[in-house]
Design a protein around this motif. Structure first.
Motif, PDB file in Angstrom:
ATOM      1  N   ASP A 143       0.872  -1.359  -0.060  1.00  0.00           N
ATOM      2  CA  ASP A 143       0.039  -0.022   0.017  1.00  0.00           C
ATOM      3  C   ASP A 143       1.024   1.271  -0.102  1.00  0.00           C
ATOM      4  O   ASP A 143       1.857   1.270   0.871  1.00  0.00           O
ATOM      5  CB  ASP A 143      -0.917  -0.061   1.273  1.00  0.00           C
ATOM      6  N   LEU A 144       0.538   2.331  -1.029  1.00  0.00           N
ATOM      7  CA  LEU A 144       1.332   3.320  -1.151  1.00  0.00           C
ATOM      8  C   LEU A 144       0.495   4.747  -0.691  1.00  0.00           C
ATOM      9  O   LEU A 144      -0.527   4.498  -0.836  1.00  0.00           O
ATOM     10  CB  LEU A 144       1.875   3.419  -2.477  1.00  0.00           C
ATOM     11  N   THR A 145       1.390   5.618  -0.115  1.00  0.00           N
ATOM     12  CA  THR A 145       0.737   6.823   0.113  1.00  0.00           C
ATOM     13  C   THR A 145       1.487   7.933  -0.633  1.00  0.00           C
ATOM     14  O   THR A 145       2.738   8.059  -0.553  1.00  0.00           O
ATOM     15  CB  THR A 145       0.905   7.195   1.554  1.00  0.00           C
ATOM     16  N   ALA A 146       0.790   8.834  -1.453  1.00  0.00           N
ATOM     17  CA  ALA A 146       1.565   9.819  -2.105  1.00  0.00           C
ATOM     18  C   ALA A 146       0.889  11.362  -1.810  1.00  0.00           C
ATOM     19  O   ALA A 146      -0.428  11.173  -1.699  1.00  0.00           O
ATOM     20  CB  ALA A 146       1.373   9.831  -3.587  1.00  0.00           C
ATOM     21  N   THR A 147       1.580  12.033  -1.548  1.00  0.00           N
ATOM     22  CA  THR A 147       1.147  13.556  -0.973  1.00  0.00           C
ATOM     23  C   THR A 147       1.935  14.614  -1.853  1.00  0.00           C
ATOM     24  O   THR A 147       2.976  14.348  -2.133  1.00  0.00           O
ATOM     25  CB  THR A 147       1.197  13.733   0.406  1.00  0.00           C
ATOM     26  N   SER A 148       1.279  15.829  -1.917  1.00  0.00           N
ATOM     27  CA  SER A 148       1.808  17.005  -2.362  1.00  0.00           C
ATOM     28  C   SER A 148       1.228  17.982  -1.766  1.00  0.00           C
ATOM     29  O   SER A 148       0.088  18.095  -1.608  1.00  0.00           O
ATOM     30  CB  SER A 148       1.831  17.003  -4.056  1.00  0.00           C
ATOM     31  N   ALA A 149       2.158  19.002  -1.535  1.00  0.00           N
ATOM     32  CA  ALA A 149       1.896  19.936  -0.650  1.00  0.00           C
ATOM     33  C   ALA A 149       1.157  19.723   0.511  1.00  0.00           C
ATOM     34  O   ALA A 149      -0.078  20.311   0.796  1.00  0.00           O
ATOM     35  CB  ALA A 149       0.943  21.183  -1.438  1.00  0.00           C
ATOM     36  N   GLY A 150       1.260  18.436   1.144  1.00  0.00           N
ATOM     37  CA  GLY A 150       0.775  18.136   2.435  1.00  0.00           C
ATOM     38  C   GLY A 150      -0.629  17.604   2.171  1.00  0.00           C
ATOM     39  O   GLY A 150      -1.457  17.145   3.169  1.00  0.00           O
ATOM     40  N   ARG A 151      -1.045  17.330   0.955  1.00  0.00           N
ATOM     41  CA  ARG A 151      -2.460  16.717   0.506  1.00  0.00           C
ATOM     42  C   ARG A 151      -2.395  15.362  -0.238  1.00  0.00           C
ATOM     43  O   ARG A 151      -1.200  15.397  -0.923  1.00  0.00           O
ATOM     44  CB  ARG A 151      -3.223  17.637  -0.102  1.00  0.00           C
ATOM     45  N   LYS A 152      -3.031  14.359   0.204  1.00  0.00           N
ATOM     46  CA  LYS A 152      -2.987  13.211  -0.519  1.00  0.00           C
ATOM     47  C   LYS A 152      -3.305  13.321  -1.739  1.00  0.00           C
ATOM     48  O   LYS A 152      -4.532  13.967  -2.278  1.00  0.00           O
ATOM     49  CB  LYS A 152      -3.890  12.294   0.431  1.00  0.00           C
ATOM     50  N   VAL A 153      -2.722  13.000  -2.985  1.00  0.00           N
ATOM     51  CA  VAL A 153      -2.919  13.181  -4.335  1.00  0.00           C
ATOM     52  C   VAL A 153      -3.263  11.747  -4.967  1.00  0.00           C
ATOM     53  O   VAL A 153      -4.002  11.620  -6.179  1.00  0.00           O
ATOM     54  CB  VAL A 153      -1.668  13.498  -5.100  1.00  0.00           C
ATOM     55  N   LEU A 154      -3.224  10.674  -4.265  1.00  0.00           N
ATOM     56  CA  LEU A 154      -3.638   9.506  -4.897  1.00  0.00           C
ATOM     57  C   LEU A 154      -4.404   8.489  -3.680  1.00  0.00           C
ATOM     58  O   LEU A 154      -3.875   8.725  -2.620  1.00  0.00           O
ATOM     59  CB  LEU A 154      -2.529   8.466  -5.435  1.00  0.00           C
ATOM     60  N   GLY A 155      -5.306   7.935  -4.306  1.00  0.00           N
ATOM     61  CA  GLY A 155      -6.073   7.256  -3.095  1.00  0.00           C
ATOM     62  C   GLY A 155      -6.024   5.354  -3.435  1.00  0.00           C
ATOM     63  O   GLY A 155      -5.928   5.302  -4.688  1.00  0.00           O
ATOM     64  N   MET A 156      -6.162   4.669  -2.820  1.00  0.00           N
ATOM     65  CA  MET A 156      -6.120   3.173  -3.185  1.00  0.00           C
ATOM     66  C   MET A 156      -4.915   2.701  -3.905  1.00  0.00           C
ATOM     67  O   MET A 156      -4.968   2.019  -4.942  1.00  0.00           O
ATOM     68  CB  MET A 156      -7.338   2.823  -3.608  1.00  0.00           C
ATOM     69  N   SER A 157      -3.833   3.368  -3.691  1.00  0.00           N
ATOM     70  CA  SER A 157      -2.511   3.291  -4.542  1.00  0.00           C
ATOM     71  C   SER A 157      -1.835   1.781  -3.801  1.00  0.00           C
ATOM     72  O   SER A 157      -1.587   1.955  -2.612  1.00  0.00           O
ATOM     73  CB  SER A 157      -1.533   4.276  -4.345  1.00  0.00           C
ATOM     74  N   ARG A 158      -1.899   0.796  -4.886  1.00  0.00           N
ATOM     75  CA  ARG A 158      -1.640  -0.532  -4.464  1.00  0.00           C
ATOM     76  C   ARG A 158      -0.888  -1.045  -5.506  1.00  0.00           C
ATOM     77  O   ARG A 158      -1.085  -1.085  -6.661  1.00  0.00           O
ATOM     78  CB  ARG A 158      -2.647  -1.199  -4.055  1.00  0.00           C
ATOM     79  N   ALA A 159       0.222  -1.795  -4.967  1.00  0.00           N
ATOM     80  CA  ALA A 159       0.982  -2.752  -6.084  1.00  0.00           C
ATOM     81  C   ALA A 159       1.009  -4.155  -5.422  1.00  0.00           C
ATOM     82  O   ALA A 159       1.218  -4.368  -4.394  1.00  0.00           O
ATOM     83  CB  ALA A 159       2.556  -2.258  -6.297  1.00  0.00           C
ATOM     84  N   VAL A 160       0.782  -5.139  -6.414  1.00  0.00           N
ATOM     85  CA  VAL A 160       1.001  -6.455  -5.948  1.00  0.00           C
ATOM     86  C   VAL A 160       2.463  -6.853  -6.634  1.00  0.00           C
ATOM     87  O   VAL A 160       2.779  -6.629  -7.975  1.00  0.00           O
ATOM     88  CB  VAL A 160       0.099  -7.399  -6.439  1.00  0.00           C
ATOM     89  N   VAL A 161       3.410  -7.284  -5.805  1.00  0.00           N
ATOM     90  CA  VAL A 161       4.983  -7.695  -6.178  1.00  0.00           C
ATOM     91  C   VAL A 161       5.281  -8.931  -5.856  1.00  0.00           C
ATOM     92  O   VAL A 161       4.988  -9.718  -4.908  1.00  0.00           O
ATOM     93  CB  VAL A 161       5.860  -6.595  -5.483  1.00  0.00           C
ATOM     94  N   ARG A 162       5.926  -9.724  -6.996  1.00  0.00           N
ATOM     95  CA  ARG A 162       6.405 -10.771  -6.749  1.00  0.00           C
ATOM     96  C   ARG A 162       7.959 -10.775  -6.232  1.00  0.00           C
ATOM     97  O   ARG A 162       8.661 -10.104  -6.905  1.00  0.00           O
ATOM     98  CB  ARG A 162       6.580 -11.870  -8.101  1.00  0.00           C
ATOM     99  N   LEU A 163       8.167 -11.352  -5.166  1.00  0.00           N
ATOM    100  CA  LEU A 163       9.561 -11.503  -4.562  1.00  0.00           C
ATOM    101  C   LEU A 163      10.264 -12.603  -4.662  1.00  0.00           C
ATOM    102  O   LEU A 163       9.578 -13.794  -5.140  1.00  0.00           O
ATOM    103  CB  LEU A 163       9.429 -11.073  -2.907  1.00  0.00           C
ATOM    104  N   ALA A 164      11.597 -12.661  -4.525  1.00  0.00           N
ATOM    105  CA  ALA A 164      12.161 -13.862  -4.597  1.00  0.00           C
ATOM    106  C   ALA A 164      12.012 -14.747  -3.570  1.00  0.00           C
ATOM    107  O   ALA A 164      11.262 -14.847  -2.433  1.00  0.00           O
ATOM    108  CB  ALA A 164      13.910 -13.523  -4.408  1.00  0.00           C
TER     109      ALA A 164
END
Length: 142
Positions: A121-142
């Motif tokens: 789950d990722l959080t992205a802000t700019s100027a103190g405000r959230k710019v993306l919601g439900m930002s998620r990645a599924v990642v395959r690990l070793a």
């Protein structure tokens, strides 16, 4: 190239290294050339304001890509990303000054899934405000 992070070495709650990305008007012009997206809201301040925006805004796909870099930098392999999605909640406003704007990104392991994959789950802000919601990645690990 496989992800450098081992599935067994991460736990739910593991924090990814946070990153800050700077974006200025020159960045937007370069991105427009690379992407072919020359919408004037991304380069023409007068037009952006006429359509109700506070100023020129960064391309949504540019913002999305910068946020994904937190994951790909962490794994060491862009091919490790199996899924990635966001909801755009606010634009990244890019003033015409020497500073431009910043996008602050953090991420954490939210779930361990099957087949050596994790949900980040990722959080992205700019100027103190959230710019993306439900930002998620599924990642395959070793």
């Amino acid at each position: 190239m496989a992800a450098k992070i081992a599935y067994d070495d991460v736990q739910v709650g593991t924090e990814l290294p946070a990153r800050t990305f700077r974006v200025n008007r020159a960045t937007l012009v370069r991105y427009a050339g690379a992407s072919g997206d020359f919408n004037p809201i991304h380069w023409d301040e007068r037009f952006a304001k006429e359509v109700g925006l506070p100023d020129v805004i960064a391309h949504g796909m540019f913002t999305m890509a910068e946020v994904a870099r937190v994951v790909t930098d962490w794994t060491g392999d862009p091919g490790s990303v199996v899924e990635y999605g966001v909801r755009f909640t606010r634009p990244v406003v890019v003033p015409n000054d020497d500073q431009g704007a910043t996008i602050e990104v953090s991420g954490r392991i939210a779930a361990k899934l099957d087949d050596h994959t994790v949900r980040v789950d990722l959080t992205a802000t700019s100027a103190g405000r959230k710019v993306l919601g439900m930002s998620r990645a599924v990642v395959r690990l070793a």
